[in-house]
Scaffold this active site. Structure first.
Site, PDB file in Angstrom:
ATOM      1  N   CYS A 147      -8.219 -12.907   8.154  1.00  0.00           N
ATOM      2  CA  CYS A 147      -6.994 -13.010   7.351  1.00  0.00           C
ATOM      3  C   CYS A 147      -7.134 -14.037   6.223  1.00  0.00           C
ATOM      4  O   CYS A 147      -6.782 -13.763   5.087  1.00  0.00           O
ATOM      5  CB  CYS A 147      -5.806 -13.384   8.235  1.00  0.00           C
ATOM      6  SG  CYS A 147      -5.378 -12.117   9.435  1.00  0.00           S
ATOM      7  N   GLU A 189     -10.750  -2.360  15.918  1.00  0.00           N
ATOM      8  CA  GLU A 189     -11.478  -3.641  15.901  1.00  0.00           C
ATOM      9  C   GLU A 189     -11.002  -4.557  17.025  1.00  0.00           C
ATOM     10  O   GLU A 189     -11.749  -5.377  17.533  1.00  0.00           O
ATOM     11  CB  GLU A 189     -11.284  -4.348  14.554  1.00  0.00           C
ATOM     12  CG  GLU A 189     -12.239  -3.903  13.470  1.00  0.00           C
ATOM     13  CD  GLU A 189     -12.024  -2.470  13.020  1.00  0.00           C
ATOM     14  OE1 GLU A 189     -10.869  -1.994  13.054  1.00  0.00           O
ATOM     15  OE2 GLU A 189     -13.010  -1.815  12.661  1.00  0.00           O
ATOM     16  N   ASP A 215     -18.635   1.043  11.206  1.00  0.00           N
ATOM     17  CA  ASP A 215     -17.201   1.050  10.872  1.00  0.00           C
ATOM     18  C   ASP A 215     -16.877   2.174   9.889  1.00  0.00           C
ATOM     19  O   ASP A 215     -15.955   2.067   9.086  1.00  0.00           O
ATOM     20  CB  ASP A 215     -16.733  -0.312  10.331  1.00  0.00           C
ATOM     21  CG  ASP A 215     -15.214  -0.395  10.170  1.00  0.00           C
ATOM     22  OD1 ASP A 215     -14.507   0.371  10.857  1.00  0.00           O
ATOM     23  OD2 ASP A 215     -14.744  -1.215   9.360  1.00  0.00           O
ATOM     24  N   ASN A 269     -13.411   4.651  13.281  1.00  0.00           N
ATOM     25  CA  ASN A 269     -14.709   4.162  13.731  1.00  0.00           C
ATOM     26  C   ASN A 269     -14.709   3.855  15.224  1.00  0.00           C
ATOM     27  O   ASN A 269     -13.663   3.835  15.867  1.00  0.00           O
ATOM     28  CB  ASN A 269     -15.072   2.895  12.959  1.00  0.00           C
ATOM     29  CG  ASN A 269     -14.017   1.815  13.128  1.00  0.00           C
ATOM     30  OD1 ASN A 269     -13.015   1.828  12.441  1.00  0.00           O
ATOM     31  ND2 ASN A 269     -14.220   0.905  14.065  1.00  0.00           N
ATOM     32  N   TRP A 276      -8.692   4.236   2.016  1.00  0.00           N
ATOM     33  CA  TRP A 276      -7.452   5.034   2.086  1.00  0.00           C
ATOM     34  C   TRP A 276      -6.814   5.255   0.715  1.00  0.00           C
ATOM     35  O   TRP A 276      -5.925   6.096   0.579  1.00  0.00           O
ATOM     36  CB  TRP A 276      -6.447   4.344   3.015  1.00  0.00           C
ATOM     37  CG  TRP A 276      -6.125   2.977   2.505  1.00  0.00           C
ATOM     38  CD1 TRP A 276      -6.753   1.814   2.849  1.00  0.00           C
ATOM     39  CD2 TRP A 276      -5.192   2.641   1.482  1.00  0.00           C
ATOM     40  NE1 TRP A 276      -6.255   0.778   2.093  1.00  0.00           N
ATOM     41  CE2 TRP A 276      -5.294   1.262   1.258  1.00  0.00           C
ATOM     42  CE3 TRP A 276      -4.273   3.384   0.743  1.00  0.00           C
ATOM     43  CZ2 TRP A 276      -4.514   0.600   0.315  1.00  0.00           C
ATOM     44  CZ3 TRP A 276      -3.494   2.724  -0.207  1.00  0.00           C
ATOM     45  CH2 TRP A 276      -3.623   1.336  -0.402  1.00  0.00           C
ATOM     46  N   GLU A 312       0.817  -1.219   0.000  1.00  0.00           N
ATOM     47  CA  GLU A 312       0.000   0.000   0.000  1.00  0.00           C
ATOM     48  C   GLU A 312       0.850   1.268   0.000  1.00  0.00           C
ATOM     49  O   GLU A 312       0.346   2.361   0.227  1.00  0.00           O
ATOM     50  CB  GLU A 312      -0.930   0.003   1.226  1.00  0.00           C
ATOM     51  CG  GLU A 312      -1.888  -1.185   1.253  1.00  0.00           C
ATOM     52  CD  GLU A 312      -2.924  -1.119   2.361  1.00  0.00           C
ATOM     53  OE1 GLU A 312      -2.902  -0.169   3.171  1.00  0.00           O
ATOM     54  OE2 GLU A 312      -3.765  -2.040   2.413  1.00  0.00           O
ATOM     55  N   CYS A 353     -10.335 -16.722  12.346  1.00  0.00           N
ATOM     56  CA  CYS A 353      -9.454 -16.979  11.200  1.00  0.00           C
ATOM     57  C   CYS A 353      -9.848 -16.210   9.942  1.00  0.00           C
ATOM     58  O   CYS A 353      -8.996 -15.908   9.100  1.00  0.00           O
ATOM     59  CB  CYS A 353      -9.448 -18.476  10.862  1.00  0.00           C
ATOM     60  SG  CYS A 353      -9.464 -19.565  12.299  1.00  0.00           S
TER      61      CYS A 353
HETATM   62 CA    CA Z   1     -12.271  -0.030  11.223  1.00  0.00          CA
END
Ligand code: CA
Length: 727
Positions: free
Chosen positions: A644, A209, A330, A285, A418, A94, A641
């Protein structure tokens, strides 16, 4: 004798001449600029040196619009690959590279930094902050980093594990290092680029989160000493407020939000405004997501999803604007902020532009934070509009999800995330990567059954149901709004869409506009494309054979303009992994490659031919599968899990796809999950939250899902449901 005297005299004169030449020679040749010699004045005057890309948004205004014109709409067809460099990872990329005086400073996964000579691609130095592999579990969206700041001869890096590093720009040697994390018992991480301005380095963090309390910190650029810290949400009000703004904020919260942390993390955009000597913090958030749990007695929950303007030197608040009072989905105001001078309603205004997750494009007066415009730039269902008189959104009561699960647009990935937008001041337009990706919000079943929220230390704490998410998506698939992406030319003052390009997947890269009349964007299909900025017409494209998420930059060196992007997607696209299929998700088709691409006119380098990824799913040993255990495993998998490895056990390419585990991995499954056998790769041990029986249930579910998809692929089965056990 006289001869000898003349010889001495001539020799003396010659010696003196040599001495004079020797003394003055070094200053006669221009000294090379010191590496990383960037300061506030240079960043403010960035337009005077368009060959460089001095700060995350190119300059403090963050327009990401290059004044360079050598590559333009007439000749872009001749754009070709000048060189490329494999960055040797398949994790998510990124980073926005900075380019200063012929050197590119770019980060890759695990917060690694590379200084690269821009013409040859030669790595001058690299720096690895040695983030522990286990830290991957404390992140939401892979082990990513979005870039560095270069300032006064140093390179500043916020590492994933929350440490801020100052490096010598010439050598990469560490000058100082500080720990930005206030509470190591919570899962704080850093993924954003630091901001350097006014002698300070400004940095925030991620982790809402996982249950954190957001803040941003300012450090002395020279020494690393903490100058100020601004918390974005209040802590336990029984304890003293850290700064006066927390007293104001605490009045807008109820219940015991601080137990989970509250959120509001400043995980991406921090912008310096030289006109007012203030810094804007874009906040995140709420934690948990569901406000009914987070603040059960109501309240706006300041400063969630807000733009907070603070004095650059003192950190004291000047004003704030909250995009989403009582945030519930969120939604964040962490997306990139751009500064401009624009005529609004007949008056010149110094404005701030932001397209946050919630789908409205905000134009805010930088002098006092007053709201000037808030037009929708995407399909929005959570609110009908933003009331300009009150500055507040008007929520859609039909989509309240407290009683009943609801599809809402945008979902947690936002109508814009973003990925960078580009501001074209002359045209009055913003080139914007837009996402149409809905989410079905549903209250946490445990909370509903027991009346109490069960906080999971070290795990996700959302308060909305993720344990059943994948199943609910399948059960409600007919009602799901269509997923797609757009590149839009949007007028923030009128709300008009000048043009829009539709993209088959919503999760695409950031945008670069140029004075050459071009808009560049990489996308999920693996293409890096140049569009005509006036019409959106596609003028050139390059197949990179890997999905792209990062944002491009342009720079000039020795008279040649370059355009650069790094490939390799992933990040927050965990809700569906491959998306509509490998046809549109290049990283599923060819693998996810981190590759730095640098283009120039006439560039004739070629990439090695791509290999089709092995997408076969091995046959599973199913003899011991038990339907009840598989069902339990599904819930455990989705809670521990899926973030990811992908819901439905379908990975997007950056993280291993568990359906394709070999028998050796199956045999070691328990040791991997409980003992951390692969911790150095990012697969930390989960022994603190799972026991052997639960791991066995997860393993059975993974095998069942793998077998299901294998049978679908073989045409033996067409329903993506776990109904085949016992068939
Ligand atoms: Ca978030």
């Amino acid at each position: 004798m006289r001869k000898f005297i003349w010889v001495f005299i001539w020799a003396g004169i010659a010696l003196a001449v040599f001495a004079v030449i020797y003394m003055f020679y070094p200053s006669a040749a221009p000294a090379p600029p010191a590496m990383g010699a960037v300061d506030d004045a240079r960043i403010i005057a960035a337009d005077s040196e368009p060959g460089n890309w001095l700060a995350h948004g190119r300059d403090y205004r963050g327009h990401r619009f290059s004044p360079l014109t050598q590559v333009n709409r007439e000749n872009v067809g001749e754009l070709g690959l000048a060189w490329y460099r494999d960055m040797n990872t398949n994790r998510t990329q990124e980073s926005t590279p900075l380019v200063v005086d012929g050197v590119m400073y770019i980060t890759t996964s695990w917060s690694r930094v590379f200084a690269i000579e821009v013409q040859s691609g030669e790595v001058l130095w690299s720096f690895d902050p040695q983030v522990s592999g286990e830290y991957a579990r404390k992140t939401c969206c892979d082990v990513i980093n979005r870039g560095v700041a270069v300032y006064r001869g140093r390179v500043y890096l916020g590492a994933l594990d929350g440490r801020l590093h100052a490096l010598d720009a010439a050598t990469g040697a560490k000058v100082w290092e500080v720990d930005t994390v206030t509470d190591r018992s919570r899962a704080y991480s850093i993924t954003g680029a630091p901001l350097a301005a006014a002698g300070k380095i400004y940095i925030g963090n991620s982790g809402s989160e996982l249950g954190t309390r957001g803040y941003a910190s300012a450090y002395d650029a020279e020494t690393g000493a903490l100058v100020w810290r601004f918390f974005t949400v209040p802590g336990n009000p029984a304890e003293p407020f850290e700064h006066p703004e927390m007293e104001l904020a605490a009045r807008t919260w109820t219940g015991e939000w601080w137990d989970v942390g509250g959120g509001g993390n400043v995980w991406h955009s921090i912008v310096y405004d030289p006109d007012f000597h203030q810094v804007y913090l874009g906040t995140g958030n709420g934690a948990p997501w569901a406000r009914a749990i987070r603040s059960p007695g109501g309240g706006d929950n300041l400063f969630l999803a807000s733009i907070v303007a603070v004095d650059a030197d003192s950190g004291r608040m000047k004003w704030y604007y909250q995009t989403v009072p009582a945030e519930n989905w969120d939604y964040t105001a962490t997306q990139d902020m751009a500064l401009a001078d624009m005529e609004v309603d007949g008056q010149m205004r110094k404005v701030l532009l932001q397209a946050p997750k919630n789908g409205f494009f905000y134009v805010i007066d930088r002098a006092d934070g007053s709201l000037l415009r808030a037009h929708p730039f995407a399909a929005v269902t959570w609110a009908t509009h933003v009331d300009l008189a009150t500055g507040r959104p008007v929520e859609n009561p039909d989509l309240a999800y407290l009683e009943q699960a609801r599809w809402v647009l945008p979902g947690p990935l936002g109508a814009h995330n973003w990925q960078a937008m580009s501001v074209d001041v002359a045209a009055g337009l913003v080139y914007l990567p837009v996402q149409q990706a809905a989410f079905i919000y549903s209250m946490d079943r445990e909370w509903q059954d027991t009346g109490g929220f069960q906080r999971r230390y070290g795990m996700w704490n959302l308060g909305v149901e993720l344990g059943e998410l994948a199943r609910r998506i399948i059960d409600n698939i007919d009602e799901q709004p269509e997923e797609k992406g757009f590149l839009k030319a949007f007028d923030p003052l009128t709300g008009d869409e000048r043009w829009a390009v539709e993209l088959p997947h919503f999760w695409n890269g950031g945008v670069l506009g140029t004075a050459g009349g071009l808009v560049f964007q990489g996308d999920a299909t693996g293409h890096f494309t140049a569009y005509d900025k006036d019409s959106g017409e596609q003028l050139w494209r390059f197949n990179a054979y890997s999905s792209i998420l990062a944002s491009p930059v342009s720079f000039m060196h020795d008279g040649v303009q370059y355009v650069s992007i790094i490939t390799g997607s992933g990040g927050g696209n965990l809700f569906g992994g491959e998306g509509p299929g490998p046809e549109v998700w290049a990283s599923a088709r060819y693998g996810n490659a981190a590759r730095l691409l640098v283009f120039s006119l006439g560039g004739d380098e070629t990439l090695p031919p791509p290999n089709l990824a092995d997408r076969s799913i091995p046959a599973q040993h199913l003899a011991n599968l038990d339907e009840a255990v598989v069902a339990r495993g599904e819930r455990l998998y989705n809670n521990h899990c899926g973030f990811c490895h992908g819901f439905l056990v379908r990975s997007g390419g950056a993280i291993p796809d568990l359906r394709r585990m070999g028998e050796a991995t199956h045999a070691a499954f328990g040791r991997i999950v409980l003992e951390g056998l692969y911790a150095s790769n990012g697969m930390a041990a989960f022994a603190d939250v799972l026991d052997a029986e639960e791991v066995e249930a997860i393993h059975q579910f993974v095998r069942a899902r793998a077998e299901e998809d294998r049978r679908v692929a073989l045409g033996e089965k067409d329903e993506p449901r776990l109904t085949w056990i016992g068939e």
